[in-house]
Design a protein around this motif. Structure first.
Motif, PDB file in Angstrom:
ATOM      1  N   LEU A  53       0.828  -1.197   0.000  1.00 32.23           N
ATOM      2  CA  LEU A  53       0.000   0.000   0.000  1.00 32.23           C
ATOM      3  C   LEU A  53       0.867   1.254   0.000  1.00 32.23           C
ATOM      4  N   LEU A  54       1.915   1.262   0.779  1.00 33.86           N
ATOM      5  CA  LEU A  54       2.832   2.396   0.831  1.00 33.86           C
ATOM      6  C   LEU A  54       3.546   2.577  -0.508  1.00 33.86           C
ATOM      7  N   LEU A  55       3.962   1.498  -1.121  1.00 30.26           N
ATOM      8  CA  LEU A  55       4.624   1.562  -2.425  1.00 30.26           C
ATOM      9  C   LEU A  55       3.672   2.112  -3.488  1.00 30.26           C
ATOM     10  N   LEU A  56       2.438   1.669  -3.471  1.00 30.78           N
ATOM     11  CA  LEU A  56       1.453   2.138  -4.438  1.00 30.78           C
ATOM     12  C   LEU A  56       1.202   3.629  -4.270  1.00 30.78           C
ATOM     13  N   ARG A  57       1.067   4.088  -3.048  1.00 36.22           N
ATOM     14  CA  ARG A  57       0.830   5.512  -2.804  1.00 36.22           C
ATOM     15  C   ARG A  57       2.024   6.351  -3.245  1.00 36.22           C
ATOM     16  N   SER A  58       3.221   5.872  -3.016  1.00 33.51           N
ATOM     17  CA  SER A  58       4.397   6.644  -3.423  1.00 33.51           C
ATOM     18  C   SER A  58       4.519   6.693  -4.948  1.00 33.51           C
ATOM     19  N   ILE A  59       4.173   5.610  -5.625  1.00 32.49           N
ATOM     20  CA  ILE A  59       4.210   5.607  -7.093  1.00 32.49           C
ATOM     21  C   ILE A  59       3.195   6.599  -7.647  1.00 32.49           C
ATOM     22  N   VAL A  60       2.015   6.638  -7.064  1.00 31.66           N
ATOM     23  CA  VAL A  60       0.986   7.585  -7.510  1.00 31.66           C
ATOM     24  C   VAL A  60       1.455   9.017  -7.286  1.00 31.66           C
ATOM     25  N   ALA A  61       2.090   9.299  -6.171  1.00 28.69           N
ATOM     26  CA  ALA A  61       2.558  10.652  -5.877  1.00 28.69           C
ATOM     27  C   ALA A  61       3.650  11.084  -6.852  1.00 28.69           C
ATOM     28  N   VAL A  62       4.606  10.213  -7.126  1.00 30.27           N
ATOM     29  CA  VAL A  62       5.698  10.552  -8.047  1.00 30.27           C
ATOM     30  C   VAL A  62       5.158  10.742  -9.466  1.00 30.27           C
ATOM     31  N   THR A  63       4.246   9.894  -9.877  1.00 29.93           N
ATOM     32  CA  THR A  63       3.656  10.008 -11.216  1.00 29.93           C
ATOM     33  C   THR A  63       2.882  11.312 -11.356  1.00 29.93           C
ATOM     34  N   THR A  64       2.151  11.688 -10.338  1.00 31.59           N
ATOM     35  CA  THR A  64       1.406  12.945 -10.372  1.00 31.59           C
ATOM     36  C   THR A  64       2.357  14.134 -10.481  1.00 31.59           C
TER      37      THR A  64
END
Length: 175
Positions: A53-64
């Protein structure tokens, strides 16, 4: 045969008859109530699930973040047209384009009419059409000899010239 039939009928009468049962005759019991809780669901996450879950949230933040940077860096300067607008305008129909296309079509139609008039009213007075085909002269020719068709050629040549003169005279009368 008659005796066998009588015995069969007697045996059939002695058999017990079964009564029919229908589904509507059965008496149903009410269903057992289900205990469902509509309150807060208490779940426990495992360490692996929390890491995912933490990895997914960080990927979404970097992509944004990178998407925002890309959008603002590709923005057109003042007075320039954006790439999306230029793509839309490339496929948009303009009145000038239609005027040019219509002019070309009109020119092509006029040229076709001129060519048709040229071919229909051309003079065929001196055109020579060879109508002699020695290979078709006779189904069984004498060996080494061909039929002379010069008189036939002259006849049709004169007919053709008369026909052309008649057409020219008729055309001159119309004008």
């Amino acid at each position: 045969m008659y005796a066998a039939r009588q015995r069969a009928c007697q045996a059939a009468r002695q058999l017990p008859r079964s009564t029919r049962t229908y589904a509507s005759d059965a008496h149903h019991r009410p269903a057992v109530p289900v205990n469902e809780s509509f309150g807060v669901r208490q779940t426990k996450f495992t360490i692996l699930e929390l890491k995912r879950l933490l990895l997914l949230r960080s990927i979404v933040a970097v992509t944004t973040f990178f998407a925002g940077v890309a959008v603002f860096s590709l923005r057109p300067a003042e007075g320039e047209e954006s790439a999306i607008s230029s793509m839309i305008n490339k496929y948009r129909s303009r009145a000038e384009d239609w005027a040019e296309i219509n002019a070309l079509h009109t020119k092509a139609a006029e040229q076709a009419g001129f060519d048709r008039n040229l071919f229909e009213n051309a003079s065929n007075k001196h055109r020579y059409v060879n109508v002699s085909y020695p290979e078709y002269a006779s189904p069984n020719p004498n060996l080494g000899r061909l039929v002379n068709l010069d008189h036939v050629v002259e006849h049709y040549k004169s007919e053709h010239l008369k026909d052309e003169e008649r057409k020219a005279k008729k055309l001159a009368e119309q004008n």
